[in-house]
Write a protein that holds these residues in place. Structure first.
Motif, mmCIF file in Angstrom:
data_model
loop_
_atom_site.group_PDB
_atom_site.id
_atom_site.type_symbol
_atom_site.label_atom_id
_atom_site.label_comp_id
_atom_site.label_asym_id
_atom_site.label_seq_id
_atom_site.Cartn_x
_atom_site.Cartn_y
_atom_site.Cartn_z
ATOM 1 N N VAL A 42 0.867 -1.178 0.000
ATOM 2 C CA VAL A 42 0.000 0.000 0.000
ATOM 3 C C VAL A 42 0.906 1.230 0.000
ATOM 4 N N LEU A 43 0.815 1.996 -1.073
ATOM 5 C CA LEU A 43 1.730 3.109 -1.322
ATOM 6 C C LEU A 43 1.060 4.459 -1.112
ATOM 7 N N PRO A 44 1.866 5.477 -0.828
ATOM 8 C CA PRO A 44 1.342 6.845 -0.800
ATOM 9 C C PRO A 44 1.198 7.358 -2.232
ATOM 10 N N ASP A 45 0.639 8.523 -2.379
ATOM 11 C CA ASP A 45 0.486 9.172 -3.691
ATOM 12 C C ASP A 45 0.967 10.615 -3.566
ATOM 13 N N PRO A 46 2.295 10.769 -3.337
ATOM 14 C CA PRO A 46 2.818 12.117 -3.085
ATOM 15 C C PRO A 46 2.769 12.983 -4.346
ATOM 16 N N PRO A 52 -0.655 5.750 3.201
ATOM 17 C CA PRO A 52 -0.886 4.640 2.277
ATOM 18 C C PRO A 52 -2.299 4.689 1.688
ATOM 19 N N VAL A 53 -2.393 4.898 0.377
ATOM 20 C CA VAL A 53 -3.699 5.024 -0.273
ATOM 21 C C VAL A 53 -3.849 4.177 -1.538
ATOM 22 N N LEU A 54 -2.743 3.748 -2.137
ATOM 23 C CA LEU A 54 -2.794 2.989 -3.394
ATOM 24 C C LEU A 54 -2.434 1.531 -3.108
ATOM 25 N N THR A 55 -3.407 0.643 -3.206
ATOM 26 C CA THR A 55 -3.209 -0.762 -2.845
ATOM 27 C C THR A 55 -2.865 -1.593 -4.074
ATOM 28 N N GLY A 58 -0.630 -8.908 -4.814
ATOM 29 C CA GLY A 58 -0.047 -9.984 -5.615
ATOM 30 C C GLY A 58 1.209 -9.526 -6.350
ATOM 31 N N HIS A 59 2.000 -10.500 -6.748
ATOM 32 C CA HIS A 59 3.288 -10.214 -7.377
ATOM 33 C C HIS A 59 3.164 -9.360 -8.630
ATOM 34 N N GLU A 60 2.177 -9.641 -9.464
ATOM 35 C CA GLU A 60 2.034 -8.904 -10.727
ATOM 36 C C GLU A 60 1.752 -7.419 -10.481
ATOM 37 N N GLU A 61 0.840 -7.098 -9.587
ATOM 38 C CA GLU A 61 0.512 -5.696 -9.308
ATOM 39 C C GLU A 61 1.662 -4.983 -8.598
ATOM 40 N N ILE A 62 2.346 -5.697 -7.704
ATOM 41 C CA ILE A 62 3.487 -5.092 -7.011
ATOM 42 C C ILE A 62 4.601 -4.804 -8.013
ATOM 43 N N ALA A 63 4.868 -5.729 -8.925
ATOM 44 C CA ALA A 63 5.882 -5.515 -9.959
ATOM 45 C C ALA A 63 5.527 -4.312 -10.819
ATOM 46 N N ALA A 64 4.262 -4.178 -11.185
ATOM 47 C CA ALA A 64 3.831 -3.035 -12.000
ATOM 48 C C ALA A 64 4.063 -1.721 -11.255
ATOM 49 N N ALA A 65 3.818 -1.714 -9.944
ATOM 50 C CA ALA A 65 4.038 -0.506 -9.152
ATOM 51 C C ALA A 65 5.517 -0.134 -9.117
ATOM 52 N N MET A 66 6.390 -1.127 -9.113
ATOM 53 C CA MET A 66 7.829 -0.870 -9.033
ATOM 54 C C MET A 66 8.394 -0.282 -10.323
ATOM 55 N N THR A 67 7.665 -0.365 -11.422
ATOM 56 C CA THR A 67 8.165 0.204 -12.678
ATOM 57 C C THR A 67 8.298 1.725 -12.584
ATOM 58 N N ALA A 68 7.658 2.346 -11.610
ATOM 59 C CA ALA A 68 7.797 3.803 -11.423
ATOM 60 C C ALA A 68 9.246 4.180 -11.146
ATOM 61 N N LEU A 69 10.023 3.266 -10.578
ATOM 62 C CA LEU A 69 11.428 3.547 -10.277
ATOM 63 C C LEU A 69 12.274 3.695 -11.542
ATOM 64 N N GLU A 70 11.822 3.099 -12.637
ATOM 65 C CA GLU A 70 12.607 3.114 -13.869
ATOM 66 C C GLU A 70 12.775 4.511 -14.459
ATOM 67 N N ARG A 136 2.780 -4.552 3.364
ATOM 68 C CA ARG A 136 3.670 -3.410 3.631
ATOM 69 C C ARG A 136 2.906 -2.138 3.294
ATOM 70 N N GLU A 137 2.777 -1.282 4.311
ATOM 71 C CA GLU A 137 2.170 0.038 4.114
ATOM 72 C C GLU A 137 3.273 1.079 4.226
ATOM 73 N N VAL A 138 3.334 1.974 3.243
ATOM 74 C CA VAL A 138 4.368 3.006 3.203
ATOM 75 C C VAL A 138 3.749 4.339 3.603
ATOM 76 N N ARG A 139 4.334 4.955 4.630
ATOM 77 C CA ARG A 139 3.877 6.263 5.111
ATOM 78 C C ARG A 139 5.050 7.237 5.035
ATOM 79 N N ILE A 140 4.882 8.313 4.280
ATOM 80 C CA ILE A 140 5.924 9.334 4.195
ATOM 81 C C ILE A 140 5.685 10.346 5.310
ATOM 82 N N ASP A 141 6.724 10.599 6.124
ATOM 83 C CA ASP A 141 6.609 11.597 7.183
ATOM 84 C C ASP A 141 6.845 13.002 6.633
#
Length: 158
Positions: A42-46, A52-55, A58-70, A136-141
């Motif tokens: 569950v990721l933030p949307d800064p 954490p607002v974007l859920t 499963g592996h496929e959706e988590i992998a798709a979310a990680m493409t933002a790092l590219e 895993r929930e990500v919270r940005i302080d």
């Protein structure tokens, strides 16, 4: 409630460190393998939402979310600490992880570092004898932006 042994704590620290390393290396396959098959990220949307607002499930959706790092030049996840507690059922645990995540990108005036001071709220589950991230929930302080003087790999530097 079960106890978290010293061996469990070491394995969970390794799991968290591998997440940071694989994110920085853009090794999506190994990163998603750290999650249970039904794992949730569950990721933030800064900058709009730091909680954490974007859920992603499963592996496929988590992998798709990680493409933002590219789209970034480089990232560096500096782990600042981890606390682990036993979960409510045998073979489970919870964790709180503090992290400073650096996100380097190119701007018109040179490289820039978008810094997230964040915390992970984790739930872990032992699966086939190995600890995995179940949630895993990500919270940005807070967020800051810093200029970058020099980046390895630019201008012919090895």
């Amino acid at each position: 409630m079960s106890d978290v042994t010293a061996a469990d704590a070491a394995a969970l620290a390794d799991l968290v460190a591998r997440y940071a390393l694989y994110a920085d290396e853009r090794d999506t396959a190994r990163l998603t393998g750290l999650f249970t098959p039904d794992g949730v990220l569950v990721l933030p949307d800064p900058p709009r939402a730091l909680g954490p607002v974007l859920t992603r499930t499963g592996h496929e959706e988590i992998a798709a979310a990680m493409t933002a790092l590219e789209s970034l030049t480089m990232t560096f996840h500096a782990l600042a600490g981890q606390v682990v507690d036993p979960g409510p059922e045998p073979g489970t645990a919870t964790g709180a992880v503090a992290c400073v995540a650096h996100h380097l990108s190119e701007r018109a005036d040179g490289p820039s570092d978008l810094v997230w001071h964040l915390r992970y709220a984790d739930t872990y589950r032992r699966l086939d004898g190995a600890w995995r991230i179940a949630r895993r929930e990500v919270r940005i302080d807070w967020i800051e932006t810093r200029p970058v003087r020099r980046v390895r790999g630019r201008e012919g530097e090895p």
